[in-house]
Design a protein around this motif. Structure first.
Motif, PDB file in Angstrom:
ATOM      1  N   ARG A   3       0.865  -1.296   0.006  1.00 39.11           N
ATOM      2  CA  ARG A   3       0.294   0.031   0.076  1.00 39.11           C
ATOM      3  C   ARG A   3       1.050   1.266  -0.100  1.00 39.11           C
ATOM      4  O   ARG A   3       0.581   2.269  -0.638  1.00 39.11           O
ATOM      5  N   ARG A   4       1.843   1.150   0.751  1.00 39.47           N
ATOM      6  CA  ARG A   4       2.768   2.526   0.842  1.00 39.47           C
ATOM      7  C   ARG A   4       3.721   2.604  -0.559  1.00 39.47           C
ATOM      8  O   ARG A   4       3.814   3.631  -0.899  1.00 39.47           O
ATOM      9  N   PHE A  59      -1.886   7.930   5.475  1.00 39.17           N
ATOM     10  CA  PHE A  59      -1.146   7.289   6.423  1.00 39.17           C
ATOM     11  C   PHE A  59      -0.867   8.267   7.476  1.00 39.17           C
ATOM     12  O   PHE A  59       0.278   8.679   7.729  1.00 39.17           O
ATOM     13  N   ASP A  61      -0.478   8.263  10.633  1.00 35.80           N
ATOM     14  CA  ASP A  61       0.302   7.792  11.858  1.00 35.80           C
ATOM     15  C   ASP A  61       1.950   7.528  11.317  1.00 35.80           C
ATOM     16  O   ASP A  61       2.626   7.341  12.236  1.00 35.80           O
ATOM     17  N   ASP A  62       2.164   7.724  10.037  1.00 33.91           N
ATOM     18  CA  ASP A  62       3.611   7.741   9.605  1.00 33.91           C
ATOM     19  C   ASP A  62       4.449   9.111  10.010  1.00 33.91           C
ATOM     20  O   ASP A  62       3.698  10.175   9.751  1.00 33.91           O
ATOM     21  N   SER A  76       3.816   4.859  13.940  1.00 27.56           N
ATOM     22  CA  SER A  76       3.599   3.537  13.287  1.00 27.56           C
ATOM     23  C   SER A  76       4.876   2.973  13.328  1.00 27.56           C
ATOM     24  O   SER A  76       4.942   1.779  12.869  1.00 27.56           O
ATOM     25  N   TRP A  80       8.526   8.357   6.234  1.00 25.37           N
ATOM     26  CA  TRP A  80       8.731   8.536   4.714  1.00 25.37           C
ATOM     27  C   TRP A  80       9.841   9.807   4.495  1.00 25.37           C
ATOM     28  O   TRP A  80      10.010  10.561   5.349  1.00 25.37           O
TER      29      TRP A  80
END
Length: 260
Positions: A3-4, A59, A61-62, A76, A80
């Motif tokens: 997904r990422r 996302f 929480d990233d 998380s 990134w």
């Protein structure tokens, strides 16, 4: 990770397409100097904002670390790491050798890497354990076992002694090799993954310039000098990433010229 990776590809393409519009109208950009041969424009900042917004929506929480903006915290364990325009000097002077670089690290280890060259519409993508691809087709590092058959990418910055890089290039010539530099370290790492270059080395790279390329090179069957997961995102790392057949020789060469 899938997904990422999917999101990273979408965001890299969107940022690259927006970047091309700026590139074609670069005479209208306001340019600032951050240091020697280190420039930034509103294009860099706007593309990073675009990428950050997409990450935050998908996302939240990233964490995010980018070249142009302040780091944002996350819970998380995923971070990134972004360079919206790697090769800014090329970009601002009209040379079509620049790219968007997006990596995702987990606990300090890069696990997703995407490098997009919008000038020629080449999307390099990889995730840990999933192989490396160029526009959806698998890529492999060079099969060469000698520096005399191919070019070695060499980078430098004002963070290291220029004389050390000159010594490496001189020794490379002595061994029958040649060097290549296009002004974008991320793109040269992608070329290493695709087998276009034998490898790429630089005394120091920031995390946003190298982490995506590291994933690509390893997933394409190449080898890297693994960075320290505890420090690489904040502090960057020495970079050696090559085809497997020349790895030991290039490590020895960089040890001798850059220091081990």
């Amino acid at each position: 990770l899938d997904r990422r990776l999917e999101l990273a590809v979408r965001l890299a393409r969107a940022a690259g397409e927006a970047g091309l519009r700026y590139f074609r109208n670069r005479d209208r950009l306001t340019i600032e100097a951050k240091g020697h041969q280190d420039l930034v424009s509103e294009a860099d900042r706007e593309l990073e904002r675009l990428i950050r917004a997409g990450i935050a929506a998908a996302f939240p929480d990233d964490a995010v670390v980018g070249e142009e903006g302040a780091p944002t915290a996350g819970s998380s364990g995923f971070v990134w790491v972004l360079d919206p325009i790697d090769g800014t000097v090329n970009f601002l002077t009209g040379i079509p050798e620049w790219c968007v670089s997006i990596a995702v690290a987990f606990e300090g280890v890069a696990v997703v890497g995407v490098i997009y060259d919008p000038s020629v519409d080449e999307m390099f993508s990889a995730r840990q354990g999933g192989g490396a691809f160029l526009n959806g087709s698998p890529i492999r590092a060079s099969s060469s076992d000698t520096l005399t058959r191919g070019s070695l990418g060499v980078g430098f910055s004002n963070r290291h002694e220029t004389a050390d890089v000159a010594a490496l290039v001189a020794e490379l010539f002595r061994r029958g090799g040649v060097f290549y530099r296009n002004g974008s370290g991320a793109l040269m790492l992608a070329y290493t993954a695709a087998g276009r270059l034998l490898g790429y080395c630089e005394p120091h790279m920031n995390s946003w310039d190298c982490l995506a390329g590291f994933v690509l090179v390893e997933e394409a069957g190449g080898r890297i000098v693994a960075p320290d997961p505890a420090t690489v995102i904040a502090d960057g790392t020495r970079t050696v990433a090559t085809a497997p057949g020349v790895f030991d020789e290039v490590v020895a060469l960089t040890d001798a010229c850059f220091g081990g």
